[in-house]
Design an enzyme around this catalytic site. Structure first.
Site, short mmCIF file in Angstrom:
data_model
loop_
_atom_site.label_atom_id
_atom_site.label_comp_id
_atom_site.label_asym_id
_atom_site.label_seq_id
_atom_site.Cartn_x
_atom_site.Cartn_y
_atom_site.Cartn_z
N GLU A 59 0.81 -1.22 0.00
CA GLU A 59 0.00 0.00 0.00
C GLU A 59 0.85 1.27 0.00
O GLU A 59 0.42 2.29 -0.52
CB GLU A 59 -0.96 0.02 1.19
CG GLU A 59 -2.13 -0.96 1.08
CD GLU A 59 -1.81 -2.34 1.61
OE1 GLU A 59 -0.63 -2.62 1.91
OE2 GLU A 59 -2.74 -3.15 1.74
N GLN B 165 -8.42 -6.85 11.84
CA GLN B 165 -7.95 -5.79 10.94
C GLN B 165 -8.65 -4.45 11.19
O GLN B 165 -8.95 -3.72 10.25
CB GLN B 165 -8.09 -6.22 9.48
CG GLN B 165 -7.15 -7.38 9.14
CD GLN B 165 -7.01 -7.63 7.64
OE1 GLN B 165 -7.95 -7.41 6.89
NE2 GLN B 165 -5.84 -8.09 7.22
N LYS C 246 -17.53 -1.26 6.49
CA LYS C 246 -18.01 -2.20 5.48
C LYS C 246 -19.53 -2.17 5.29
O LYS C 246 -20.02 -2.25 4.17
CB LYS C 246 -17.55 -3.61 5.85
CG LYS C 246 -17.61 -4.57 4.67
CD LYS C 246 -16.89 -5.86 4.93
CE LYS C 246 -17.07 -6.76 3.70
NZ LYS C 246 -16.36 -8.02 3.84
N MET D 271 24.29 9.41 2.44
CA MET D 271 24.05 10.69 3.10
C MET D 271 24.37 10.59 4.59
O MET D 271 25.00 11.47 5.17
CB MET D 271 22.61 11.15 2.87
CG MET D 271 22.32 12.54 3.39
SD MET D 271 23.43 13.78 2.72
CE MET D 271 22.46 14.43 1.37
#
Lengths: 168, 553
Positions: B51, B114, B163, B467
């Site tokens: 994601e 979840q 949902k 860096m």
């Protein structure tokens, strides 16, 4: 009002999560908040928050501008102490004995408070006023023993008839 | 008509002009994906490997097109995986609309499978966010989300949809999207005062930020520079706003800015700052920064005025609108002495640059520029390679440069290159990355290959976290704690394993051969460029320092 303190009257949308948004903004931006009071207004779509915050002019400006960016914030007013009626509310449970009861009740009267619960060994009183007055009262009665204290953040309205011209 | 929540979502997205979304399916968004399946002719969904990649892709899509990028993720881990991408968009003022599924209303707050409070989590990194508990509010919430994301100072908005709200039915009618208006609260008097200040200035410096790109005000900046005879410097986010071919162009200023740009910035008596927020990386020591200069700060976000640098004048409004109004008030000026001085600084900058015999990052960038054109989208990751690109790549057109400015997100590059490539109509897109950054989200190679995207990925491979190593070298007595990677990853084989093409190049000749092939190849190509681990990004101003502390070699 203590040094560096200022009063914000913030009109916000009245729905879940708004308080988190406002208080979250203060902590995220490293601003100090001394007290915050919130309740629904005469219009159930909106709540009013009275926030006492602390900081110099730059901080004051940043707080106002950052608050203004929040979608749920509808109007912000910076209230000047001289032109504002400011009230705090105190509920105090004080230890009492037969000997001290009289003096405590007398002090409550002097501070224009009220006894709201009366027991053999304790008194619960309410006092309303500006911060300094409540501080003075607490300081005085602390000699008798404070059992429990509950103090609400300040409420504030502008003095005079000019109504709040909020852009609802 | 009657519509389910998911139908409302898809219909409203289409209504808002959205034709591409990035995302990843899951339990709590099954219904949304079912609706996407039915509308695949209207909305192209790109599935990422993770994601985070989808969020960066949506962010990049927004940066290239100027329209809100859309990303969809499931509840719980799907939503939390978006967080870095949303924060990145927030810090760089990029408009994205993130739609997450959540568990059904009765399961909310029960630590259900979840379930996370994604509105709570993303509150400080979004312009606004919503959890929609009533399907009747869904359409208007989405419309408002697009408006918030794209108006004023753009930024991310998240909409969490439980949902059962997705499956609930309501009345739905299409509406036309609201037109965005350019905001400007600047008064005539303010403009006159600023014009006077400009006319009195002997050493003006135009400081151009990301807001100029967003507002498409590059042309006005160029007009301003020509009219008042002033050099133009840039924050990293502003770099592509004006073509590097402009005679007034000095390039990036700040910690790793080009010498002339930073020097001119520090010697100016007036800084006309447009669409910048004076990040600590750009200003260094703030009192030294404005020692000689008054600041005119133009920004659409009132909270930026006086936030980091106190402005002599703050002009609040859309940069393009403000500049147009300001230009009308200005008289033609010349600053021969100042421009001569600037020329000296440029010469100094040229002398300072020294390179050894091996392939220097600048050589790689310049070689790549022979293959790209002004419309090529160039993405970077974060670290040394990013600074080299900011210093040496000559951007010509706004919205062609995708980089993670404010958040400094290593791993931004792959997702960004993918999103940018889609936004460009799948044209050749270049990603400059480092072996460290590439390692963070190289899983998105799978996305690039699946979509046969013409990405040319150049890995500046020094085997170290360059860096951080540079700082350890300069400020930590060469104690290279955890920055010497020396991983055994074979990026050529890795590219091939993903189904892409890979090259390893050791010098410019090999690079040329690889680029010849890469720019003819249809799918993604990885070019692993070996560079010295001791190559530093120079010049460098230590954190909190100023031009007085500049390290040039």
């Amino acid at each position: 009002m203590k040094k560096g303190q200022f009063i914000l009257s913030v009109l916000v949308a009245n729905h879940a999560g708004v308080l988190t948004r406002i208080s979250g903004l203060f902590s995220r931006r490293n601003f100090n908040i001394d007290s915050l009071n919130v309740a629904v207004t005469e219009d159930p779509l909106f709540s009013r928050m009275t926030i006492i915050a602390r900081g110099d002019e730059a901080v004051q400006e940043q707080i106002t501008k950052q608050l203004d960016k929040l979608h749920d914030v509808k109007k912000i007013e910076l209230l000047t102490p001289e032109k504002t009626v400011l009230r705090e509310h105190l509920l105090l449970k004080i230890k009492v004995t037969k000997k001290t009861r009289g003096e405590i009740v007398e002090s409550v009267n002097i501070f224009r408070g009220r006894v709201v619960d009366f027991n053999l060994d304790s008194l619960t009183v309410e006092v309303t006023g500006e911060s300094d007055k409540l501080d003075a009262f607490i300081k005085f009665v602390s000699q008798f023993g404070i059992l429990e204290m509950c103090r609400a953040g300040a409420l504030a309205v502008k003095r005079g008839a000019m109504a709040d011209d909020s852009d609802k | 008509m009657k519509a389910t929540g998911t139908k409302v979502i898809i219909e409203t997205l289409i209504e808002q002009g959205c034709d591409t979304v990035f995302g990843y399916p899951g339990g709590a968004v099954l219904n949304i994906y079912d609706e996407l399946y039915r509308n695949s002719d209207k909305i192209h969904h790109v599935i990422s490997a993770h994601e985070q990649g989808a969020a960066h892709a949506a962010d990049a899509y927004a940066r290239v097109t100027g329209k809100a990028g859309v990303v969809i993720a499931t509840s719980g881990p799907g939503a939390t995986n978006l967080v870095t991408g949303i924060a990145n968009a927030y810090l760089d003022s990029s408009p994205i609309v993130a739609i997450t599924g959540n568990v059904a209303l009765p399961l909310l707050g029960k630590d259900s499978f979840q379930e996370v409070d994604i509105t709570g989590i993303t509150m400080p990194i979004t312009k606004h966010n919503y959890i929609v508990k009533d399907v009747n509010e869904l359409a208007d919430v989405i419309r408002e989300a697009f408006k918030i994301a794209q108006s004023g100072r753009p930024g991310p908005v998240l909409i969490d949809v439980p949902k059962d709200v997705q499956t609930a039915v309501c009345d739905f009618e299409n509406k036309k999207p609201e037109k965005m208006e350019r905001i400007c609260s600047v008064t005539e008097k303010q403009l006159e005062q600023v014009a006077k200040l400009i006319s009195e200035s002997e050493r003006p410096y135009i400081y151009c930020g990301g807001g100029v790109v967003i507002s498409q005000a590059g042309e006005e900046i160029e007009k301003l520079a020509a009219k008042i005879d002033s050099p133009i410097g840039f924050s990293m986010m502003g770099l592509s706003a004006v073509s590097a071919d402009n005679p007034y162009w000095l390039g990036m200023t700040g910690m790793h800015g080009r010498y002339a740009s930073t020097k001119a910035n520090s010697e100016a008596d007036l800084i006309i700052a447009a669409g910048v927020r004076f990040s600590d990386r750009a200003t260094g020591n703030k009192s030294r920064y404005t020692q000689y200069a008054k600041v005119v700060h133009i920004d659409i976000d009132p909270a930026e005025i006086d936030k980091n640098i106190s402005a002599y004048f703050g002009l609040i409004g859309d940069v393009k609108t403000v500049l147009t109004k300001l230009l009308a008030k200005l008289e033609k000026k010349t600053h021969t002495q100042w421009m001569d001085k600037i020329q000296q600084m440029r010469i100094q900058e040229g002398i300072q640059f020294v390179k050894d015999g091996v392939m220097h990052p600048k050589d790689i960038i310049e070689k790549v520029m022979e293959y790209t054109d002004e419309n090529t989208i160039v993405a970077t990751d974060v670290g040394q390679h990013q600074m080299w690109v900011a210093q040496y790549y000559r951007f010509k057109k706004p919205r062609t440069y995708l980089t993670s400015g404010g958040l400094g997100t290593m791993g931004f590059g792959m997702g960004a290159a993918i999103g940018g490539c889609f936004a460009s109509g799948c044209k050749k897109t270049v990603l400059f990355t480092g072996d460290g950054s590439f390692g963070m989200n190289l899983n998105e190679m799978a996305t690039a290959v699946s979509n046969n995207l013409p990405l040319v990925i150049l890995i500046f491979n020094n085997g170290v976290l360059g860096m951080v190593r540079q700082w350890q070298n300069t400020f930590y007595d060469q104690r290279y704690s955890q920055t010497t990677l020396n991983r055994k990853t074979d990026f050529v084989k890795l590219a091939e394993a993903f189904g892409a093409t890979g090259f390893r190049v050791m010098d410019i000749k090999m690079l040329k051969e690889a680029l010849d092939t890469a720019f003819k190849t249809q799918g993604p190509v990885v070019i692993d460029c070996s560079i010295s681990q001791d190559e530093k990004v120079l010049p460098m101003i230590p954190p909190g320092g100023s031009i007085d502390n500049i390290i040039t070699r």
